[in-house]
Write an enzyme that holds these catalytic residues in place. Structure first.
Site, PDB file in Angstrom:
ATOM      1  N   SER A   1      -3.265  -5.060   6.542  1.00 38.01           N
ATOM      2  CA  SER A   1      -2.158  -4.833   7.451  1.00 38.01           C
ATOM      3  C   SER A   1      -1.548  -6.170   7.819  1.00 38.01           C
ATOM      4  O   SER A   1      -2.282  -7.125   8.117  1.00 38.01           O
ATOM      5  CB  SER A   1      -2.630  -4.112   8.714  1.00 38.01           C
ATOM      6  OG  SER A   1      -1.550  -3.860   9.591  1.00 38.01           O
TER       7      SER A   1
ATOM      8  N   HIS B   1       6.855  -5.638   8.258  1.00 41.33           N
ATOM      9  CA  HIS B   1       5.538  -5.046   8.447  1.00 41.33           C
ATOM     10  C   HIS B   1       5.129  -4.363   7.157  1.00 41.33           C
ATOM     11  O   HIS B   1       5.965  -3.767   6.463  1.00 41.33           O
ATOM     12  CB  HIS B   1       5.588  -4.022   9.584  1.00 41.33           C
ATOM     13  CG  HIS B   1       4.450  -3.041   9.566  1.00 41.33           C
ATOM     14  ND1 HIS B   1       4.605  -1.747   9.098  1.00 41.33           N
ATOM     15  CD2 HIS B   1       3.155  -3.145   9.943  1.00 41.33           C
ATOM     16  CE1 HIS B   1       3.459  -1.104   9.191  1.00 41.33           C
ATOM     17  NE2 HIS B   1       2.562  -1.917   9.698  1.00 41.33           N
TER      18      HIS B   1
ATOM     19  N   THR C   1      -1.420  -1.066   3.756  1.00 41.08           N
ATOM     20  CA  THR C   1      -1.914  -0.051   2.841  1.00 41.08           C
ATOM     21  C   THR C   1      -3.405   0.109   3.082  1.00 41.08           C
ATOM     22  O   THR C   1      -4.090  -0.847   3.475  1.00 41.08           O
ATOM     23  CB  THR C   1      -1.648  -0.394   1.362  1.00 41.08           C
ATOM     24  OG1 THR C   1      -2.122  -1.714   1.074  1.00 41.08           O
ATOM     25  CG2 THR C   1      -0.166  -0.306   1.035  1.00 41.08           C
TER      26      THR C   1
END
Length: 296
Positions: free
Chosen positions: A113, A127, A130
């Site tokens: 992240s 941003h 996964t």
């Protein structure tokens, strides 16, 4: 406190592969952002270039942990690229909401992240995350979205938006030509602030509980999303980072960052999941921008 949790070897092997991918992607993204930090023109960014601070952490419940990569620099005012992996059990409340966890709340997960807050109002915030998660059922989730700070850049037809969406579509189309339209619409719906009746940014793609029935296909798709991000965002940064900005631009940026804070604290599933599942609070809340304004 660590626990001994027994899971099928196939699931553990899949989690290990996903974890290895996310950790390698973290290293590549950090290296590219450091290159951009070095390339930033000194007349606009006179401070010395910075480097990532890598901080390993261990879960207090279950088994696992991760590495937080934190950055505060001249081009990127604040960035965090974090990985995590866990073997744990959902709380009874969370198990009710997770497919396959109603009978056995044990799960494994791995994720990456990131959030990047550039100093320049001309460079969009971005941003991406996964993840792989498995209970009795397995799935991938994630996506990437772009948030320009200035109103003039917030159109779907603006250069940055078109470039970003083209990259996300290129990640989706080889796997299923319907996925981009589906996941773009989901992103537009998800990254929306209902209390203000406005989108957070110009979107991208968002997917969750993605399971086509073919693990290799879904894992390859998730890798393609990461590769697409790594290719397109540096292009946008290089295009914008040499553009001068005004005090009015900076003021507009700080107000727009306030919208980012509102979404992450009120609606973001990843923030809520991380806090409820015993994640690292420092990495979870590193998505907050360093400076923000709510004008009276």
């Amino acid at each position: 406190m660590s626990e001994t949790l027994t899971l099928p070897p196939e699931i553990l092997e899949r989690r290990a592969r996903a974890q290895a991918w996310f950790e390698s992607l973290q290293q590549r993204i950090c290296a590219e952002l450091e290159r951009l930090e070095d390339e930033a023109p000194e007349e606009l960014y006179p401070e010395p270039a910075s480097r990532f601070d890598f901080r390993p952490w261990t879960r207090e419940t279950g088994v696992g942990g991760g590495t937080g990569a934190f950055f505060a620099g001249r081009l990127f005012e604040k960035a965090g690229i974090h990985t995590s992996a866990a073997t744990a059990r959902f709380s009874p409340e969370m198990a009710k909401t997770m497919p396959g966890a109603d009978k056995d709340p044990t799960y494994v997960s791995a994720s990456i992240s990131l959030i990047v807050h550039p100093r320049s109002p001309r460079v969009p915030t971005v941003h991406m995350n996964t993840r792989f998660l498995s209970t009795a059922e397995s799935w991938f989730g994630g996506g990437a979205d772009l948030t320009p700070m200035l109103d003039e850049q917030r159109s779907q037809e603006a250069d940055d938006a078109r470039l970003f969406h083209a990259a996300m579509q290129a990640a989706c189309d080889p796997f299923d030509p319907e996925w981009y339209g589906k996941y773009k619409a989901w992103c537009d719906e998800y990254f929306f602030l209902p209390h203000r009746n406005e989108p957070r940014g110009i979107g991208g793609i968002f997917y969750d509980r993605h399971n086509s029935g073919d693990f290799e296909k879904d894992f390859a798709f998730t890798r393609a999303v990461g590769e697409a991000f790594l290719e397109v965002y540096p292009k946008i940064v290089r295009h914008r980072m040499s553009e001068p900005w005004t005090d009015a631009d900076r003021a507009e940026q700080l107000v727009r960052r306030g919208r980012y804070v509102e979404f992450n604290l009120l609606y973001d599933r990843g923030t809520m999941f991380g806090l409820k599942a015993g994640g690292n609070i420092t990495t979870i809340l590193s998505s907050m921008p360093p400076l923000v304004a709510w004008p009276v």
